[in-house]
Design a protein around this motif. Structure first.
Motif, PDB file in Angstrom:
ATOM      1  N   TYR A  23       0.842  -1.192   0.000  1.00  0.00           N
ATOM      2  CA  TYR A  23       0.000   0.000   0.000  1.00  0.00           C
ATOM      3  C   TYR A  23       0.878   1.243   0.000  1.00  0.00           C
ATOM      4  N   LEU A  24       0.254   2.383  -0.155  1.00  0.00           N
ATOM      5  CA  LEU A  24       0.935   3.671  -0.113  1.00  0.00           C
ATOM      6  C   LEU A  24       0.681   4.300   1.256  1.00  0.00           C
ATOM      7  N   THR A  25       1.705   4.781   1.899  1.00  0.00           N
ATOM      8  CA  THR A  25       1.533   5.434   3.200  1.00  0.00           C
ATOM      9  C   THR A  25       0.912   6.823   3.011  1.00  0.00           C
ATOM     10  N   GLY A  26       0.402   7.360   4.098  1.00  0.00           N
ATOM     11  CA  GLY A  26      -0.112   8.727   4.062  1.00  0.00           C
ATOM     12  C   GLY A  26       0.973   9.723   3.699  1.00  0.00           C
ATOM     13  N   ASP A  27       2.186   9.518   4.217  1.00  0.00           N
ATOM     14  CA  ASP A  27       3.306  10.399   3.875  1.00  0.00           C
ATOM     15  C   ASP A  27       3.651  10.288   2.395  1.00  0.00           C
ATOM     16  N   GLY A  28       3.586   9.066   1.870  1.00  0.00           N
ATOM     17  CA  GLY A  28       3.847   8.867   0.440  1.00  0.00           C
ATOM     18  C   GLY A  28       2.804   9.569  -0.411  1.00  0.00           C
ATOM     19  N   ALA A  29       1.547   9.486  -0.001  1.00  0.00           N
ATOM     20  CA  ALA A  29       0.476  10.169  -0.725  1.00  0.00           C
ATOM     21  C   ALA A  29       0.680  11.680  -0.683  1.00  0.00           C
ATOM     22  N   ALA A  30       1.055  12.209   0.487  1.00  0.00           N
ATOM     23  CA  ALA A  30       1.304  13.649   0.608  1.00  0.00           C
ATOM     24  C   ALA A  30       2.455  14.081  -0.296  1.00  0.00           C
ATOM     25  N   TRP A  31       3.497  13.257  -0.369  1.00  0.00           N
ATOM     26  CA  TRP A  31       4.634  13.569  -1.238  1.00  0.00           C
ATOM     27  C   TRP A  31       4.192  13.611  -2.699  1.00  0.00           C
ATOM     28  N   LEU A  32       3.357  12.641  -3.103  1.00  0.00           N
ATOM     29  CA  LEU A  32       2.885  12.618  -4.492  1.00  0.00           C
ATOM     30  C   LEU A  32       2.019  13.837  -4.808  1.00  0.00           C
ATOM     31  N   VAL A  33       1.190  14.247  -3.869  1.00  0.00           N
ATOM     32  CA  VAL A  33       0.383  15.455  -4.059  1.00  0.00           C
ATOM     33  C   VAL A  33       1.298  16.656  -4.231  1.00  0.00           C
ATOM     34  N   ASP A  48      -4.540   1.837   0.364  1.00  0.00           N
ATOM     35  CA  ASP A  48      -4.315   2.006   1.798  1.00  0.00           C
ATOM     36  C   ASP A  48      -4.050   0.675   2.485  1.00  0.00           C
ATOM     37  N   ASP A  49      -3.436   0.747   3.641  1.00  0.00           N
ATOM     38  CA  ASP A  49      -3.156  -0.407   4.491  1.00  0.00           C
ATOM     39  C   ASP A  49      -4.470  -1.067   4.917  1.00  0.00           C
ATOM     40  N   ALA A  54      -4.113  -0.839  10.886  1.00  0.00           N
ATOM     41  CA  ALA A  54      -4.538   0.420  10.261  1.00  0.00           C
ATOM     42  C   ALA A  54      -5.854   0.932  10.846  1.00  0.00           C
ATOM     43  N   ARG A  55      -6.592   0.079  11.531  1.00  0.00           N
ATOM     44  CA  ARG A  55      -7.855   0.439  12.175  1.00  0.00           C
ATOM     45  C   ARG A  55      -8.833   1.121  11.219  1.00  0.00           C
ATOM     46  N   GLY A  56      -8.808   0.722   9.964  1.00  0.00           N
ATOM     47  CA  GLY A  56      -9.747   1.274   8.990  1.00  0.00           C
ATOM     48  C   GLY A  56      -9.421   2.672   8.499  1.00  0.00           C
ATOM     49  N   ARG A  58      -7.692   5.527   6.266  1.00  0.00           N
ATOM     50  CA  ARG A  58      -7.379   5.542   4.842  1.00  0.00           C
ATOM     51  C   ARG A  58      -6.634   6.826   4.459  1.00  0.00           C
ATOM     52  N   PRO A  59      -5.423   7.011   4.957  1.00  0.00           N
ATOM     53  CA  PRO A  59      -4.729   8.282   4.698  1.00  0.00           C
ATOM     54  C   PRO A  59      -4.384   8.513   3.230  1.00  0.00           C
ATOM     55  N   ALA A  60      -4.083   7.467   2.490  1.00  0.00           N
ATOM     56  CA  ALA A  60      -3.758   7.666   1.071  1.00  0.00           C
ATOM     57  C   ALA A  60      -5.008   8.105   0.311  1.00  0.00           C
ATOM     58  N   HIS A  61      -6.114   7.377   0.498  1.00  0.00           N
ATOM     59  CA  HIS A  61      -7.361   7.791  -0.150  1.00  0.00           C
ATOM     60  C   HIS A  61      -7.722   9.225   0.244  1.00  0.00           C
ATOM     61  N   SER A  62      -7.717   9.501   1.535  1.00  0.00           N
ATOM     62  CA  SER A  62      -8.134  10.817   2.024  1.00  0.00           C
ATOM     63  C   SER A  62      -7.264  11.924   1.455  1.00  0.00           C
TER      64      SER A  62
END
Length: 111
Positions: A23-33, A48-49, A54-56, A58-62
């Motif tokens: 999956y892509l981490t939230g930090d990875g998603a932020a970097w791509l943005v 997402d994880d 991950a407890r549900g 979804r930082p990459a999606h969000s």
């Protein structure tokens, strides 16, 4: 940006939906943005994880969707693409009222 993890080798098997899928981490998603990604695709079941840890969440999606960056999951055949020199298209049918829907995803290689 297309993320080739190799996980599509498990497509069509029980292993494909395993909680240890890449999956892509939230930090990875932020970097791509921040880098200006116009679209992010992944050859995994979810960007997402999906593990219990991950407890549900979804930082990459969000993060990606809030920035207007579309997400394409379940890609296969990324191993056949060169690192550069192609155009990727993910064409959805015209539908309304759905949060997710299959697309016709394909790449055209540069001549």
């Amino acid at each position: 940006m297309l993320l080739h993890t190799g996980w599509s080798a498990h497509f069509g098997t029980d292993r494909y939906a395993a909680p240890d899928a890449p999956y892509l981490t939230g930090d990875g998603a932020a970097w791509l943005v921040e880098a200006g990604a116009a679209l992010v695709g992944i050859d995994s079941i979810n960007i997402d994880d999906m593990s219990p840890a991950a407890r549900g969440e979804r930082p990459a999606h969000s993060g990606l969707l809030a920035a207007g960056v579309p997400i394409v999951e379940h890609l296969t055949g990324l191993d056949a693409l060169p690192p550069t020199g192609f155009r990727f298209t993910a064409a959805p049918p015209m539908v309304a009222g759905m949060g997710t829907f299959p697309v016709r995803a394909f790449a055209v290689l540069a001549e």
